[in-house]
Motif scaffolding. Sequence first.
Motif, short mmCIF file in Angstrom:
data_model
loop_
_atom_site.label_atom_id
_atom_site.label_comp_id
_atom_site.label_asym_id
_atom_site.label_seq_id
_atom_site.Cartn_x
_atom_site.Cartn_y
_atom_site.Cartn_z
N LEU A 31 0.81 -1.21 0.00
CA LEU A 31 0.00 0.00 0.00
C LEU A 31 0.85 1.27 0.00
N PHE A 32 2.17 1.10 -0.05
CA PHE A 32 3.03 2.28 -0.16
C PHE A 32 2.68 3.04 -1.43
N PRO A 33 2.76 4.36 -1.42
CA PRO A 33 2.37 5.14 -2.61
C PRO A 33 3.47 5.20 -3.65
N ILE A 34 3.06 5.25 -4.91
CA ILE A 34 3.93 5.60 -6.02
C ILE A 34 3.18 6.61 -6.88
N LYS A 42 -0.91 6.53 -6.18
CA LYS A 42 -1.69 5.31 -5.98
C LYS A 42 -0.86 4.30 -5.21
N PRO A 43 -1.51 3.41 -4.46
CA PRO A 43 -0.76 2.35 -3.80
C PRO A 43 -0.18 1.37 -4.80
N VAL A 44 0.95 0.78 -4.44
CA VAL A 44 1.63 -0.16 -5.32
C VAL A 44 0.69 -1.25 -5.81
N ILE A 45 -0.13 -1.82 -4.92
CA ILE A 45 -1.00 -2.93 -5.29
C ILE A 45 -1.98 -2.53 -6.39
N LEU A 46 -2.41 -1.26 -6.39
CA LEU A 46 -3.33 -0.80 -7.42
C LEU A 46 -2.65 -0.78 -8.78
N ALA A 47 -1.40 -0.34 -8.83
CA ALA A 47 -0.67 -0.34 -10.10
C ALA A 47 -0.51 -1.76 -10.64
N ILE A 48 -0.32 -2.73 -9.74
CA ILE A 48 -0.15 -4.11 -10.17
C ILE A 48 -1.47 -4.66 -10.70
N VAL A 49 -2.56 -4.39 -10.01
CA VAL A 49 -3.88 -4.85 -10.47
C VAL A 49 -4.20 -4.24 -11.83
N GLU A 50 -3.91 -2.97 -12.00
CA GLU A 50 -4.17 -2.32 -13.29
C GLU A 50 -3.33 -2.95 -14.40
N GLU A 51 -2.09 -3.31 -14.09
CA GLU A 51 -1.24 -4.01 -15.07
C GLU A 51 -1.92 -5.29 -15.53
N ALA A 52 -2.49 -6.04 -14.59
CA ALA A 52 -3.14 -7.30 -14.94
C ALA A 52 -4.40 -7.07 -15.77
N ILE A 53 -5.25 -6.15 -15.33
CA ILE A 53 -6.53 -5.94 -16.00
C ILE A 53 -6.34 -5.39 -17.41
N THR A 54 -5.42 -4.44 -17.57
CA THR A 54 -5.20 -3.88 -18.91
C THR A 54 -4.57 -4.90 -19.85
N ALA A 55 -3.95 -5.95 -19.29
CA ALA A 55 -3.39 -7.02 -20.13
C ALA A 55 -4.44 -8.02 -20.59
N LEU A 286 12.84 4.07 -3.23
CA LEU A 286 13.16 5.48 -3.49
C LEU A 286 13.41 5.70 -4.97
N GLN A 287 14.16 4.80 -5.61
CA GLN A 287 14.45 4.94 -7.03
C GLN A 287 13.19 4.75 -7.86
N THR A 288 12.29 3.85 -7.40
CA THR A 288 11.03 3.65 -8.10
C THR A 288 10.21 4.93 -8.14
N MET A 289 10.20 5.65 -7.02
CA MET A 289 9.45 6.91 -6.96
C MET A 289 9.94 7.88 -8.03
N ILE A 290 11.22 7.80 -8.37
CA ILE A 290 11.77 8.68 -9.40
C ILE A 290 11.53 8.12 -10.80
N ASP A 291 11.81 6.83 -10.97
CA ASP A 291 11.85 6.25 -12.31
C ASP A 291 10.50 5.82 -12.86
N PHE A 292 9.59 5.38 -12.00
CA PHE A 292 8.34 4.81 -12.49
C PHE A 292 7.53 5.84 -13.28
N ARG A 293 7.61 7.12 -12.87
CA ARG A 293 6.87 8.15 -13.57
C ARG A 293 7.56 8.60 -14.84
N ASN A 294 8.86 8.36 -14.95
CA ASN A 294 9.65 8.83 -16.08
C ASN A 294 9.29 8.06 -17.33
N LYS A 295 8.81 8.73 -18.33
CA LYS A 295 8.37 8.07 -19.56
C LYS A 295 9.52 7.66 -20.46
N ASP A 296 10.71 8.16 -20.19
CA ASP A 296 11.84 7.89 -21.07
C ASP A 296 12.94 7.09 -20.41
#
Length: 303
Positions: A31-34, A42-55, A286-296
């Motif tokens: 439930l940590f935020p990203i 959003k919480p981490v788990i939500l991003a994972i669920v969305e990855e599954a559903i959109t697939a 910490l690195q995820t907080m920086i990189d996950f949003r980066n589109k490039d």
Amino acid sequence: MQITKVRKAVIPAAGFGTRLFPATKVVKKELFPIIDQDGRAKPVILAIVEEAITAGITEVGIVVQPEDQEVFIDLFNNPPKPELFAKLSPDNQEYSHYLQELGSKVTILTQSEQLGYGHAVFCAKDWVQNEPFLLMLGDHVYKSNTEKSCARQILDMYEQVNHSVIGLTTMSAQIIHKAGCVAGVWQEFNSLLSLTKIYEKPTVDYARQNLLVEGIAADEFLCIFGLYLLTPQIFDCLAAHIEQNFRERGEFQLTSCLEELRQLEKMTGYIVKGKCFDTGMPDAYLQTMIDFRNKDIGIINDI
């Protein structure tokens, strides 16, 4: 041979999160935020669920500790109180409705005792039933560098080979002691691998002797990415370990059961075109907080 459509994904989220203590005393690591590419927290788990559903997955089972059921149900099924909902921006009000729709596809499962990752997966057996399923890690988020999401790549590969598929990435010798590693023979260089061995957290010496793969750079190895497409026979392997009380490092593990499943059935390794972010360790989070949003972002996997 007819291919069974993959409908379900399992996400174990029942660990304590010792590496993120003491924050995990009050907030589950899942439930940590990203912040996503749209700037939404959003919480981490939500991003994972969305990855599954959109697939293309239609049902997601999240395995949690019994005492954590309420907070996960609240996230996916309960809207904010009316007075709080009214304070949301129109965009967030719309997203709140979307979240409830997403929640209709989520089932909360429980692991009554924390007996290891393999045991957590086994707790989904009755829900999965006799179907192949996508297995995702509860503290990893994924970003593809193609038009297909990482999860969709794994699903497509299963439809091609019609047996279990393990997502893979390359890791340097310095960090393989933290990961599951594989050996195999290329079906398609740098893409598909017929697996011949799966081994959890090898030493460098063991990997150099047993896990070299042709064409991979010196002192680099193929390791598990954190996405799996597994046939239901994995539950037979897990059940045997649990019945025999066969534990590794004090717990029931998944990787040794994957090796047993590989010996029983064909198993393909697939080099995922993308990046996985491990949010379960402080520096990586910490690195995820920086990189996950980066589109490039470049495609260099963290572990």
